[in-house]
Design a protein around this motif. Structure first.
Motif, PDB file in Angstrom:
ATOM      1  N   SER A 100      -4.415  11.111  -0.650  1.00 29.44           N
ATOM      2  CA  SER A 100      -5.008  10.090   0.449  1.00 29.44           C
ATOM      3  C   SER A 100      -5.173   8.834  -0.157  1.00 29.44           C
ATOM      4  CB  SER A 100      -6.350  10.676   0.465  1.00 29.44           C
ATOM      5  OG  SER A 100      -6.309  12.081   1.105  1.00 29.44           O
ATOM      6  N   LEU A 101      -5.762   8.827  -1.523  1.00 35.10           N
ATOM      7  CA  LEU A 101      -5.790   7.306  -2.188  1.00 35.10           C
ATOM      8  C   LEU A 101      -4.401   6.665  -2.294  1.00 35.10           C
ATOM      9  CD1 LEU A 101      -8.614   8.252  -4.673  1.00 35.10           C
ATOM     10  CD2 LEU A 101      -8.857   6.929  -2.550  1.00 35.10           C
ATOM     11  N   LEU A 102      -3.338   7.581  -2.525  1.00 34.60           N
ATOM     12  CA  LEU A 102      -1.960   6.662  -2.720  1.00 34.60           C
ATOM     13  C   LEU A 102      -1.469   6.503  -1.462  1.00 34.60           C
ATOM     14  CD1 LEU A 102      -0.267   9.227  -5.239  1.00 34.60           C
ATOM     15  CD2 LEU A 102      -1.036   7.047  -5.818  1.00 34.60           C
ATOM     16  N   CYS A 103      -1.762   6.911  -0.267  1.00 33.76           N
ATOM     17  CA  CYS A 103      -1.389   6.503   1.050  1.00 33.76           C
ATOM     18  C   CYS A 103      -2.007   5.028   1.516  1.00 33.76           C
ATOM     19  CB  CYS A 103      -1.601   7.597   2.330  1.00 33.76           C
ATOM     20  SG  CYS A 103      -0.571   8.968   1.821  1.00 33.76           S
ATOM     21  N   LEU A 104      -2.953   4.873   0.891  1.00 34.93           N
ATOM     22  CA  LEU A 104      -3.857   3.427   1.258  1.00 34.93           C
ATOM     23  C   LEU A 104      -3.070   2.375   1.029  1.00 34.93           C
ATOM     24  CD1 LEU A 104      -7.246   4.558   0.586  1.00 34.93           C
ATOM     25  CD2 LEU A 104      -6.218   5.146   2.633  1.00 34.93           C
TER      26      LEU A 104
END
Length: 564
Positions: A560-564
């Motif tokens: 999730s954090l990498l997608c931001l």
């Protein structure tokens, strides 16, 4: 004020603080078009936080018989899946602004977000009702417990209001669809907790049930549409991108294996009721007949029923088994060579580690980390050079794991007892006598980020988040922390600052090697080292603090954090 701050500090343990940090990072990245989605996620997180605090200070949820030694995990379990979907929505919003995806895909993901949110919200409502309906012989709850329950209920009501405003009363059918997801999640979590006592925490059960309901909800919609002729795509499903053959095959395999135990139990009950009237001498072959019924039923469902469903509902143009064979032999040298390599790695590793587990005094936690390294050696080259074949292989491996676990639990002759003895050599405190879940969580932790990255993906490291966080970060944290760790994060926990630092450093080092390698194979790199550092640090801190099954949560948080 100081007393209130100290009280809040006492309630805010490490796991809750890291989860709130993660939610804050997601909300900070939201575009204005997703404002109401962010408000709903905030209310869901506040409600789950209040219930999480209340569950740890109350005995009302002790009736659920959750996994010993684990906290309730309500906050982490309730927000993980909605946060993953909203992170993917942020990613697709960037693509939509650049005209790289259509509005249909974004609307489809929006509906998935509200379905996931409704599932988790319904579970929280169920937990609220359970807390309010405490046994009469229990003493009245303290005043702060009542406040937490009322606050959680208020957040739930506000979340529901935000959902109505977002839909704008556009259609009652969508709201009914959300309600169905919520009811299914509540019924499923009750079934999971009752059927598998002491196997999972409430948070882990919430993640599994909401994920299953979301994953199979669209399958049900397509089936209803095909059978009844009722057009649901424009009103409910709204899945803009056509599914690949691989995703259809994986979905069918998992559906068949998850429904098979109920079918087998029904067939076995009929057979035993008929068999009880027969002569008693025949009972000597009971196990053999039971085994024959098991394997014949399993074969019929997986070879006839599920492929027929794929061809009827999903318009699959040929038998899935024939499609798989043609897919493999379309590039026989690369894919068969990869299969041979995997088989050699599995054979050597399992044989070696199994002998070590029987004859060595190495701690079980370190022995299990060798399998994390084995996963890196198997999956990393395949993800770079054969990603589609790896997708299919993950589905096949998960199907094999499910079939073997069913055989082990039911003690199906002649493999059940041998599989049970073999698997017990690798269990730890997170596995119960009834269900062994660690190998499932490791496989899914590596596979889910890859499956979720199919389609549009402008973050090349996102598919690697499971391999990096579990295979490298978690392994290095455990090994370094066990051998050299001195400074502990808490007085009661075992995780050390040295181990966490080693895990974070190792993931960053792996990324520094992986990014140039991806660039050389044609990937367009869009990663920012500041965002990458935040993602690695937050997931590393979660590994240090959480008492949940980290293989299930850390890859999803990192993704999730990498997608931001």
């Amino acid at each position: 004020m100081a007393a209130m701050a100290m009280a809040m500090a006492g309630l805010m343990n490490g796991e809750r603080a890291v989860v709130l940090l993660f939610i804050g990072r997601v909300l900070f990245s939201l575009p204005l078009s997703l404002l109401f989605h962010g408000i709903a996620l905030s209310l869901l997180a506040l409600s789950a936080l209040s219930l999480d605090i209340l569950a740890d200070s109350s005995t009302s949820l002790a009736q659920f018989n959750t996994r010993p030694g684990a906290s309730s995990g309500i906050l982490l379990g309730a927000v993980t899946l909605p946060a993953v979907v909203i992170s993917k929505m942020i990613q697709l919003s960037r693509a939509f602004s650049l005209d790289q995806v259509g509005i249909e895909e974004l609307e489809s993901l929006t509906l998935q977000y509200w379905a996931a949110s409704a599932s988790c919200l319904s579970v929280l409502i169920f937990l609220c009702i359970t807390l309010w309906r405490a046994p009469e012989n229990m003493p009245p709850p303290p005043a702060h417990n009542v406040w937490h329950a009322k606050f959680s209920l208020s957040c739930i009501i506000l979340h529901t209001a935000v959902s109505f405003v977002t839909f704008g009363f556009e259609t009652a059918l969508k709201l009914l669809w959300m309600l169905c997801h919520g009811l299914a999640a509540v019924k499923l979590i009750q079934h999971v907790i009752k059927t598998f006592p002491s196997c999972a925490s409430i948070g882990e059960s919430c993640l599994v049930t909401s994920g299953l309901v979301l994953y199979f909800g669209d399958m049900l919609a397509y089936t209803i549409e095909k059978v009844s002729g009722f057009t649901m795509k424009s009103e409910v499903v709204q899945y803009g991108s056509k599914r690949s053959e691989i995703s259809i095959i994986i979905q069918g395999l998992l559906l068949g294996l998850l429904l098979f135990p109920m079918v087998f139990k029904f067939v076995l009950r009929i057979w035993e009721s008929t068999f009880s009237t027969a002569r008693s001498e025949v009972r000597t072959n009971n196990e053999i007949w039971r085994s024959l019924i098991f394997f014949s039923s399993l074969g019929f469902i997986m070879i006839v029923i599920i492929p027929s469903w794929m061809q009827l509902v999903q318009d699959f143009h040929m038998h899935p088994l024939l499609w798989v064979l043609s897919f493999i032999f379309s590039e026989p040298l690369k894919r068969l060579s990869l299969c041979v390599y995997w088989m050699c790695v599995i054979y050597v590793s399992v044989l070696r580690f199994y002998n070590i587990s029987k004859n060595s005094k190495i701690e079980r936690i370190l022995l299990r980390k060798y399998y994390h390294l084995m996963a890196v050696s198997m999956f990393l080259p395949a993800l770079i050079f054969q990603p589609e074949f790896l997708d299919l292989s993950f589905g096949a491996a998960l199907a094999v794991f499910l079939a073997l676990e069913i055989i082990r639990v039911w003690r199906i002759w002649p493999l059940g007892q041998s599989i049970h003895k073999f698997m017990n050599a690798f269990t730890d405190h997170r596995d119960s006598d009834l269900l062994i879940v660690s190998h499932f969580s490791l496989l899914l932790g590596c596979a889910l980020p890859i499956w979720m990255s199919s389609g549009y993906n402008d973050r090349p490291l996102a598919p690697f988040s499971g391999i990096l966080s579990l295979g490298i970060g978690d392994t290095m944290a455990s090994v370094v922390g066990h051998k050299y760790g001195v400074l502990r994060w808490s007085k009661t926990g075992k995780k050390t600052i040295e181990g966490t630092a080693a895990g974070i450093t190792s993931v960053l080092a792996a990324c520094s090697v992986l990014l140039p390698l991806l660039a050389s194979t044609g990937y367009i790199l869009t990663e920012h080292w500041g965002s990458l550092l935040v993602a690695v640090t937050v997931s590393g801190l979660l590994e240090a603090y959480t008492a949940q099954l980290d293989n299930a949560f850390i890859p999803l948080i990192f993704y999730s954090l990498l997608c931001l």
